[in-house]
Scaffold this active site. Structure first.
Site, short mmCIF file in Angstrom:
data_model
loop_
_atom_site.label_atom_id
_atom_site.label_comp_id
_atom_site.label_asym_id
_atom_site.label_seq_id
_atom_site.Cartn_x
_atom_site.Cartn_y
_atom_site.Cartn_z
N ASN A 36 36.32 -4.09 31.12
CA ASN A 36 36.19 -3.40 29.84
C ASN A 36 35.12 -4.05 29.00
O ASN A 36 34.86 -5.24 29.10
CB ASN A 36 37.53 -3.51 29.09
CG ASN A 36 38.58 -2.64 29.73
OD1 ASN A 36 38.94 -2.86 30.88
ND2 ASN A 36 39.03 -1.63 29.03
N ARG B 205 46.98 -6.00 27.74
CA ARG B 205 47.48 -5.06 28.73
C ARG B 205 46.56 -5.00 29.95
O ARG B 205 47.00 -5.13 31.09
CB ARG B 205 47.61 -3.67 28.09
CG ARG B 205 48.47 -2.71 28.88
CD ARG B 205 47.71 -1.87 29.89
NE ARG B 205 46.68 -1.05 29.25
CZ ARG B 205 45.73 -0.43 29.92
NH1 ARG B 205 45.64 -0.54 31.25
NH2 ARG B 205 44.82 0.28 29.29
N HIS C 127 36.19 4.81 25.72
CA HIS C 127 36.78 3.74 26.53
C HIS C 127 35.72 3.38 27.57
O HIS C 127 35.58 4.06 28.58
CB HIS C 127 38.07 4.25 27.18
CG HIS C 127 38.74 3.23 28.04
ND1 HIS C 127 39.77 2.42 27.59
CD2 HIS C 127 38.52 2.85 29.32
CE1 HIS C 127 40.15 1.61 28.56
NE2 HIS C 127 39.42 1.86 29.63
N CYS D 290 37.18 -6.19 37.42
CA CYS D 290 37.52 -6.06 38.83
C CYS D 290 37.49 -7.43 39.48
O CYS D 290 36.63 -8.24 39.19
CB CYS D 290 36.53 -5.15 39.51
SG CYS D 290 36.49 -3.55 38.74
N HIS E 278 33.54 0.76 30.16
CA HIS E 278 33.57 -0.43 31.02
C HIS E 278 32.17 -1.03 31.06
O HIS E 278 31.18 -0.34 30.86
CB HIS E 278 34.05 -0.04 32.41
CG HIS E 278 35.53 0.16 32.48
ND1 HIS E 278 36.33 -0.38 33.45
CD2 HIS E 278 36.36 0.84 31.67
CE1 HIS E 278 37.58 -0.04 33.23
NE2 HIS E 278 37.63 0.71 32.17
#
Lengths: 324, 324
Positions: A265, A16, A221, A254, A223
């Site tokens: 991530n 995703r 979550h 990015c 990064h």
């Protein structure tokens, strides 16, 4: 180490996250190939697609085909992302056709109102109202609302460092709403949306959330924007966190770091390696996952940010040493 | 966090590590440019060159010119690596000519005899004899022997995982020799030569060394081969370690990951960022160091493994948020 959990659950978001950010069109068959390969690694939970506007996210124009096409492996929770009712209705349509997706509802807020305004054109009051509407829609569709998430929980490019008290206040607001509406929230997801977290702030925020809501699970979550992702995950584990989002090969970064490999991530196989090397069970075959990370690199056509996928695990060296 | 040190000392090894491994010839002037730029970042200790055989390490064929050419900034300890008496004599020659290098002696061993044999064609008995000879040479030249190092302290590709007891045994052997010969060893350097360490093993080994020799400092020489470097450094700090080796931009990695950027030594600016974000003083201007990391990438001509150098620090976002 006695202060670490014995088992960690890793939630794979690579497909995703990755395909929404990649520039080039990627063939539907190759997206499915990646998901099917991930299914063979021991992962328990995979986010396979995003039901968002194809205009906003051209990378997911084929979300319906992907969801129809991947092989369901028994025991794995496959789920999809939606950001509004339209997306949810697409997911429900697939369910009716027997997609067998893992459907759960999530409510969300942010620790930065500026970010919320820029991202969704809402303030906190608006957001609470909108989350309430979301809950109603979930309830009408018999979807359990089990997750509350907070973005920019560790800092925000617009508002700077985030106070722990702000995280608590904003979570309390949506958790109160959930309770009022009869939802049994199971866990809170703390997202380091802009890569501001460090191990100390992870410990502070997780500690405060745990103290306030000891009955709730915590998901991180994270990064890896600034190289601290794995250390932050370790700090989370030291605080007893057992649920992590991550992306195979570090997919989903990015675009500014395209050449080097996007640092987005936290990388799933690096995270799983961290766990397994410390004796924390993940259920994942890390060697297999490394192969899938290499496949992901082949699919996107440029280097990805994972470390282990370039260096290899220690399995072969261990076996050779044992045999010698 | 009360369990972390208030100050950490970072020893920059980028020039020495980086230029010994890069394939292409790099102009002497550019090597000097990197060292001079590093001198402006607040680093206290920089390893500037390697006095090794130009046949074995063509990248350091110009070590004499580099050592002569860089600008000495007051307050910084500049030093060089040598691996045998010939190298030491070159360093001493420069000292006589006023090089002002930081000269200290080091004795070393490994936690894997197989690695020692492959690397130096010695066994442990031979090694103790040779370390004794080294100490004699240092003493004849009035160089204090202050450091004892152990390679493959966390694992070895030939012997597999390393027992903590082996690390202690091998260190005890050379520390006894040092004591016998009247050296005042100040610290022990634990090197993860082949990228086997994880946060749990760092804690185990550091804990055992600290318990056995509470009077000695501990330095960690970590590699980021498999993405755990920063987490390992954090685990070291949690055990009170305040001395780390690292390389700007992650210079010095293995050539197999050339495209992605070589994941070799822990990256200095990522490590300094980890510290400063947690309120641990390093004396380093991390923003300036990021610029030097970008310069290093320009000098070697291919992407390097650092994260922060591609994403940037949080300084600008913090300032903008404050001003808003």
């Amino acid at each position: 180490m006695s202060d670490l959990p014995s088992k960690v659950h890793i939630h794979e978001e690579g497909p995703r996250e990755g395909f929404q950010i990649e520039k080039g069109p990627i063939a539907t068959a190759r997206k499915i190939e990646l998901i099917d390969a991930l299914s063979e690694t021991g992962l328990e939970k995979i986010q396979v697609a995003s039901f968002v506007s194809p205009k906003a996210v051209p990378g997911w124009v084929d979300a319906d085909e992907v969801v129809k096409g991947f092989k369901r492996k028994p025991g794995i929770n496959y789920h999809v992302l939606w950001l509004n009712e339209k997306g949810l209705q697409r997911a429900l349509m697939h369910q009716k056709e027997g997609a067998g997706l893992d459907m759960f509802g999530s409510i969300s807020t942010t620790a930065s109102e500026t970010f919320m305004r820029k991202n969704t054109n809402r303030g906190y009051d608006d957001n609470v109202r909108i989350q309430g509407n979301q809950i109603k829609i979930y309830q009408e569709n018999n979807i359990p609302v089990v997750r509350a998430s907070i973005m920019t929980a560790f800092g925000c490019n617009y508002e700077g460092p985030v106070e722990v008290a702000t995280v608590i206040k904003r979570l309390a607001e949506i958790l109160a709403l959930a309770e009022e509406m009869g939802c049994a929230i199971e866990y809170v997801s703390l997202a380091d949306t802009m890569g501001w977290a460090n191990p100390a702030s992870v410990k502070r925020v997780v500690g405060a959330v745990r103290e306030k809501w000891p009955e709730l699970g915590i998901n991180l979550h994270l990064h890896d924007t600034r190289g601290l992702g794995i250390a932050n995950a370790y700090a989370g584990m030291q605080m007893g966190v057992t649920e992590f989002d991550s992306a195979v090969a570090g997919l989903g970064g990015c675009p500014f770091a395209a050449l080097k490999g996007a640092a987005g991530n936290v990388c799933t196989e690096d995270l799983a390696f961290l766990c397994e090397e410390m004796g924390i069970e993940t259920g994942i075959d890390v060697d297999k996952l490394v192969e899938v990370a290499q496949l992901a690199e082949d699919i996107v056509g440029h280097p990805l940010a994972g470390s282990l996928m370039h260096a290899g695990t220690l399995t072969a060296a261990r076996a050779a040493a044992k045999a010698a």
